[in-house]
Design an enzyme around this catalytic site. Structure first.
Site, PDB file in Angstrom:
ATOM      1  N   LYS A  84       0.821  -1.215   0.000  1.00 43.70           N
ATOM      2  CA  LYS A  84       0.000   0.000   0.000  1.00 43.70           C
ATOM      3  C   LYS A  84       0.863   1.277   0.000  1.00 43.70           C
ATOM      4  O   LYS A  84       2.061   1.229   0.293  1.00 43.70           O
ATOM      5  CB  LYS A  84      -0.944  -0.037   1.204  1.00 43.70           C
ATOM      6  N   TYR A 100     -12.407  -2.232  -4.149  1.00 38.13           N
ATOM      7  CA  TYR A 100     -12.909  -2.393  -2.780  1.00 38.13           C
ATOM      8  C   TYR A 100     -14.444  -2.304  -2.714  1.00 38.13           C
ATOM      9  O   TYR A 100     -14.985  -1.952  -1.661  1.00 38.13           O
ATOM     10  CB  TYR A 100     -12.294  -1.330  -1.871  1.00 38.13           C
ATOM     11  N   ASN A 114      -2.258   0.531   6.484  1.00 37.97           N
ATOM     12  CA  ASN A 114      -1.716  -0.685   7.092  1.00 37.97           C
ATOM     13  C   ASN A 114      -0.836  -1.543   6.177  1.00 37.97           C
ATOM     14  O   ASN A 114      -0.800  -2.757   6.291  1.00 37.97           O
ATOM     15  CB  ASN A 114      -2.853  -1.501   7.727  1.00 37.97           C
ATOM     16  N   HIS A 133      -2.139  -5.371   1.513  1.00 45.33           N
ATOM     17  CA  HIS A 133      -3.425  -6.041   1.295  1.00 45.33           C
ATOM     18  C   HIS A 133      -3.171  -7.489   0.903  1.00 45.33           C
ATOM     19  O   HIS A 133      -2.201  -7.776   0.208  1.00 45.33           O
ATOM     20  CB  HIS A 133      -4.201  -5.363   0.158  1.00 45.33           C
ATOM     21  N   GLU A 139      -9.783 -10.463  -7.634  1.00 42.80           N
ATOM     22  CA  GLU A 139      -8.760  -9.422  -7.490  1.00 42.80           C
ATOM     23  C   GLU A 139      -7.626  -9.591  -8.511  1.00 42.80           C
ATOM     24  O   GLU A 139      -7.139  -8.614  -9.077  1.00 42.80           O
ATOM     25  CB  GLU A 139      -8.231  -9.425  -6.052  1.00 42.80           C
TER      26      GLU A 139
END
Ligand code: ATP
Ligand code: MG
Length: 138
Positions: A10, A50, A113, A116, A127
């Site tokens: 990320k 998402y 965070n 993913h 995905e």
């Protein structure tokens, strides 16, 4: 049998210079990097990725964050890849992530965070197909 999962390093981890360390942890854990691409994504691309979270209160914040800077998109392969990557990532909130996990080491907050990882076979195939064409995955 080998299984594939989809992962993103990320924007926070890339911006803070942790991309290579995250990749090293992934390789040390026995994953093969099937394909990897560094790029920035648009807010619309993040919203599509998402979409399962579109009703959640953090959806706007999440999509703004994911489109805020370059990320690494990748497909990883190993036996039990989906569950093993989730274990290596640690809990969504880095404050409760186990020692040695990627989120414990490199993430600062639940919103930003570091990584993913797909959470099931169905989501992994959605995905992977969202970001990569079949010819990139040979
Ligand atoms: P990911 O899907 O990114 O691998 P995850 O599966 O651990 O993470 P999800 O519940 O799928 O967690 O949430 C997706 C992402 O949305 C989280 O990784 C985090 O960046 C963000 N998020 C989740 N909960 C919150 C929250 N309470 N506040 C802000 N952001 C959140
Ligand atoms: Mg998730």
């Amino acid at each position: 049998m080998a299984q594939r999962t989809f992962s993103i390093i990320k924007p926070d981890a890339v911006k803070n210079g942790h991309a290579a360390a995250v990749l090293a942890d992934i390789e040390k854990a026995g994953f093969k990097i099937v394909t990897i691409r560094k790029q920035s994504i648009s807010k619309e691309q993040a919203q599509g990725f998402y979409y399962v979270h579109k009703e959640r209160p953090f959806f706007g914040e999440l999509c703004n964050f994911m489109s805020s800077g370059p990320i690494f998109l990748m497909v990883l392969e190993k036996e039990n890849a989906i569950a093993d990557l989730r274990k290596l990532m640690g809990a969504t909130n880095p404050a409760s992530a186990e020692e040695g996990t990627i989120r414990k080491k490199y993430a600062k907050s639940i919103g930003e965070n570091a990584i993913h990882g797909s959470d099931a076979e169905e989501t992994a195939s959605f995905e992977i197909g969202y970001w990569f064409a079949g010819y990139e995955l040979i």
